[in-house]
Design a protein around this motif. Structure first.
Motif, short mmCIF file in Angstrom:
data_model
loop_
_atom_site.label_atom_id
_atom_site.label_comp_id
_atom_site.label_asym_id
_atom_site.label_seq_id
_atom_site.Cartn_x
_atom_site.Cartn_y
_atom_site.Cartn_z
N PRO A 294 0.69 -1.32 -0.09
CA PRO A 294 0.00 0.17 -0.14
C PRO A 294 0.58 1.28 0.21
O PRO A 294 0.56 2.29 -0.21
CB PRO A 294 -0.82 0.04 1.15
N ASN A 295 2.12 1.20 0.25
CA ASN A 295 2.79 2.25 0.52
C ASN A 295 3.85 2.69 -0.86
O ASN A 295 4.56 3.57 -1.01
CB ASN A 295 4.11 2.20 1.56
N SER A 296 3.63 1.72 -1.70
CA SER A 296 4.30 1.79 -3.36
C SER A 296 3.64 2.97 -4.18
O SER A 296 2.36 3.28 -3.99
CB SER A 296 4.17 0.50 -3.89
N HIS A 297 4.45 3.44 -4.90
CA HIS A 297 3.86 4.28 -5.79
C HIS A 297 2.56 3.65 -6.66
O HIS A 297 1.51 4.51 -6.88
CB HIS A 297 4.87 4.61 -6.93
N PHE A 298 2.81 2.64 -7.07
CA PHE A 298 1.79 1.89 -7.84
C PHE A 298 0.60 1.84 -7.07
O PHE A 298 -0.40 2.18 -7.67
CB PHE A 298 2.29 0.77 -8.48
N HIS A 299 0.52 1.54 -6.08
CA HIS A 299 -0.75 1.15 -5.14
C HIS A 299 -1.28 2.65 -4.75
O HIS A 299 -2.63 2.66 -4.89
CB HIS A 299 -0.37 0.33 -3.77
N ARG A 300 -0.59 3.69 -4.46
CA ARG A 300 -1.14 4.89 -4.12
C ARG A 300 -1.79 5.42 -5.53
O ARG A 300 -2.80 6.25 -5.45
CB ARG A 300 -0.02 5.77 -3.63
N TYR A 301 -1.10 5.33 -6.69
CA TYR A 301 -1.73 5.72 -7.90
C TYR A 301 -2.91 5.00 -8.23
O TYR A 301 -3.98 5.93 -8.64
CB TYR A 301 -0.75 5.56 -9.02
N VAL A 302 -3.10 4.13 -7.90
CA VAL A 302 -4.52 3.21 -8.34
C VAL A 302 -5.56 3.75 -7.24
O VAL A 302 -6.65 3.99 -7.54
CB VAL A 302 -4.32 1.69 -8.27
N THR A 303 -4.88 3.89 -6.16
CA THR A 303 -6.20 4.34 -5.12
C THR A 303 -6.59 5.79 -5.47
O THR A 303 -7.70 6.05 -5.03
CB THR A 303 -5.29 4.34 -3.63
N ALA A 304 -5.72 6.56 -5.79
CA ALA A 304 -5.80 8.19 -6.22
C ALA A 304 -7.14 7.98 -7.37
O ALA A 304 -7.94 8.88 -7.46
CB ALA A 304 -4.47 8.87 -6.66
N MET A 305 -6.67 7.13 -8.27
CA MET A 305 -7.65 6.88 -9.61
C MET A 305 -9.12 6.64 -8.96
O MET A 305 -10.05 7.36 -9.53
CB MET A 305 -7.28 5.79 -10.41
N ARG A 306 -9.03 5.80 -8.04
CA ARG A 306 -10.59 5.51 -7.57
C ARG A 306 -11.16 6.62 -6.71
O ARG A 306 -12.28 6.85 -6.88
CB ARG A 306 -10.37 4.44 -6.39
N LYS A 307 -10.45 7.40 -6.00
CA LYS A 307 -10.74 8.74 -5.37
C LYS A 307 -11.09 9.80 -6.48
O LYS A 307 -12.31 10.24 -6.14
CB LYS A 307 -9.70 9.27 -4.57
N CYS A 308 -10.61 9.59 -7.63
CA CYS A 308 -11.15 10.53 -8.58
C CYS A 308 -12.07 10.31 -9.52
O CYS A 308 -12.43 11.00 -10.62
CB CYS A 308 -10.04 10.90 -9.58
N GLY A 309 -12.86 9.08 -9.21
CA GLY A 309 -13.86 8.72 -10.13
C GLY A 309 -13.55 7.91 -11.34
O GLY A 309 -14.44 7.47 -12.01
N LEU A 310 -12.24 7.34 -11.30
CA LEU A 310 -11.71 6.66 -12.24
C LEU A 310 -11.79 5.33 -11.88
O LEU A 310 -10.77 4.54 -12.34
CB LEU A 310 -10.39 7.25 -12.95
N SER A 311 -12.68 4.77 -11.46
CA SER A 311 -12.61 3.37 -10.87
C SER A 311 -12.55 2.17 -11.97
O SER A 311 -11.87 1.20 -11.74
CB SER A 311 -13.92 3.20 -10.16
N ARG A 312 -13.31 2.74 -13.27
CA ARG A 312 -13.42 1.54 -14.17
C ARG A 312 -11.99 1.69 -14.91
O ARG A 312 -11.32 0.39 -14.94
CB ARG A 312 -14.11 2.06 -15.24
N LEU A 313 -11.27 2.65 -15.02
CA LEU A 313 -9.64 2.78 -15.42
C LEU A 313 -9.04 1.98 -14.46
O LEU A 313 -7.90 1.30 -14.94
CB LEU A 313 -9.47 4.07 -15.57
N ALA A 314 -9.29 2.13 -13.12
CA ALA A 314 -8.32 1.48 -12.10
C ALA A 314 -8.52 -0.19 -12.16
O ALA A 314 -7.40 -0.68 -12.05
CB ALA A 314 -8.73 2.09 -10.76
N LYS A 315 -9.88 -0.40 -12.33
CA LYS A 315 -10.08 -1.85 -12.51
C LYS A 315 -9.24 -2.45 -13.81
O LYS A 315 -8.83 -3.65 -13.74
CB LYS A 315 -11.55 -2.18 -12.74
N LYS A 316 -9.28 -1.58 -14.74
CA LYS A 316 -8.45 -2.36 -15.96
C LYS A 316 -7.01 -2.19 -16.07
O LYS A 316 -6.22 -3.16 -16.49
CB LYS A 316 -8.89 -1.33 -17.26
#
Length: 400
Positions: A294-316
């Motif tokens: 959860p502390n990695s760049h990648f995990h934080r980036y995906v979490t940020a996508m979900r918070k921004c409403g890009l949940s479908r993109l995050a799933k892909k």
């Protein structure tokens, strides 16, 4: 909303049951007169009269199809008035003219368009009187824009798909000339690329029809027949197969930015994603996203996508990582208009999520470069779409 008409009852009157579609439509004249009365009687919008043509409404008319449910496709045509300024981009000021559970190029839609083109020709010739707060006002209508995507424009123009040798609805750009960086565009005769002429469209369509009739007398496979037809069209330096479904209205179709914007956003996002994964330095033991810290760049980036409403993109992104481990096959995802809007609205939030962990030097510089690219991209597409920016986001942009 005036009177509604059944798609099944009229445009589908003699079709087989499997070709029929359920839906409703309105007559464009009735709808436009209602809109003119509404906008002239209100005070919310300051109406814009182009070239001093007071009470002349410029109409935007566009349609598109989209997947609807598991197996069906829905098609809609919308009308809006350009005189209300940026409000034309709001869903509150786009009005449904046609809606049905069918593809955008099916027979019912083609018949609806034939009637629509006839109605438009009649509407533009006449002046109409509308009652606005007890006062009679004479109004006129001009159909100025056809905001359709490239696939829809191919159908409206009677053209081959965008995979053809000449791939543009707007000009004679070909796969052989598209890389000419010094090329010019115009209609004076000396330019590299010229807009298609309507008379030429009709002439080529007639030649193609005659050629098809000659092929019908020969025995050959359907794929061979199709190949001969497309080659015949390419040899005439054209992409025209049929006469334009919307007649001379096709000359009012201008460059649609939707696919350009979506493709550009997808490209920038992929670059940002690649940089984020490179910064994460994931070990070979990480096989699935669930194993990413959860502390990695990648995990934080995906979490940020979900918070921004890009949940479908995050799933892909997660699915792509689980299947490829981000090694070899690059991430592919077709951005929608909604994805692009949210990405351009929140790109600084995505970058900020990993910037604090980035190493000074190259990593921070790359993130700032990508942020600047996103900012320039947002400025470009803002000519076509209105994006609200918060004070907090403005501060973040100024900080870089």
């Amino acid at each position: 909303i005036r009177q509604l008409y059944s798609v099944r009852d009229t445009p589908c009157y003699d079709l087989e049951e499997e070709e029929k579609a359920d839906g409703m439509y309105r007559h464009v004249k009735q709808l436009l007169l209602s809109l003119a009365k509404f906008y002239l009687s209100q005070s919310r919008y300051q109406l814009i009269w182009f070239q001093g043509q007071v009470n002349t409404f410029h109409v935007s008319l566009g349609g598109d199809g989209a997947p609807f449910g598991k197996d069906d496709t829905a098609c809609a045509w919308l009308v809006s008035l350009l005189n209300i300024g940026r409000g034309v981009l709001s869903s509150n000021d786009n009005f449904l003219l046609f809606g049905a559970n069918c593809k955008e190029d099916c027979v019912p839609v083609s018949r609806f368009l034939m009637k629509l083109v006839t109605d438009i020709s009649e509407i533009e010739k006449n002046t109409y009187s509308v009652d606005c707060n007890g006062v009679s006002v004479d109004v006129k209508f001009c159909f100025s824009e056809l905001p359709n995507d490239m696939k829809m424009l191919c159908f409206l123009a009677g053209e081959l798909s965008n995979s053809a040798t000449y791939f543009s609805t707007f000009a004679d750009v070909s796969t052989a000339t598209m890389n000419e960086l010094d090329g010019t565009f115009g209609s004076n005769g000396k330019e590299t690329w010229k807009p298609w002429k309507y008379e030429s469209r009709v002439d080529i369509a007639n030649q193609v029809d005659k050629f098809k009739k000659s092929l019908a007398k020969q025995k050959m496979s359907e794929s061979t027949r199709r190949s001969k037809i497309t080659n015949f069209i390419a040899q005439r330096h054209s992409r025209q197969e049929f006469k334009p479904a919307v007649g001379k209205l096709i000359d009012r179709a201008h460059v649609d930015p939707l696919h350009l914007k979506n493709n550009a956003c997808a490209l920038v996002h992929r670059q940002l994603l690649n940089e984020v994964i490179a910064m994460s330095k994931l070990s070979n033991d990480v096989k699935f996203f669930l194993q990413v810290s959860p502390n990695s760049h990648f995990h934080r980036y995906v979490t940020a996508m979900r918070k921004c409403g890009l949940s479908r993109l995050a799933k892909k992104v997660i699915k792509w990582f689980d299947e490829t481990k981000a090694n070899g096959k690059q991430f592919e995802y077709r951005f929608t208009g909604k994805d692009s809007r949210l990405f351009l609205l929140h790109f600084m939030s995505l970058i900020s999520a990993v910037e604090s962990m980035a190493n000074p030097g190259r990593e921070v510089t790359i993130l700032h470069v990508i942020a600047y690219i996103c900012l320039c991209l947002r400025d470009c597409v803002s000519l076509f779409s209105h994006i609200e920016v918060t004070d907090e986001q403005v501060s973040e942009l100024k900080a870089i």
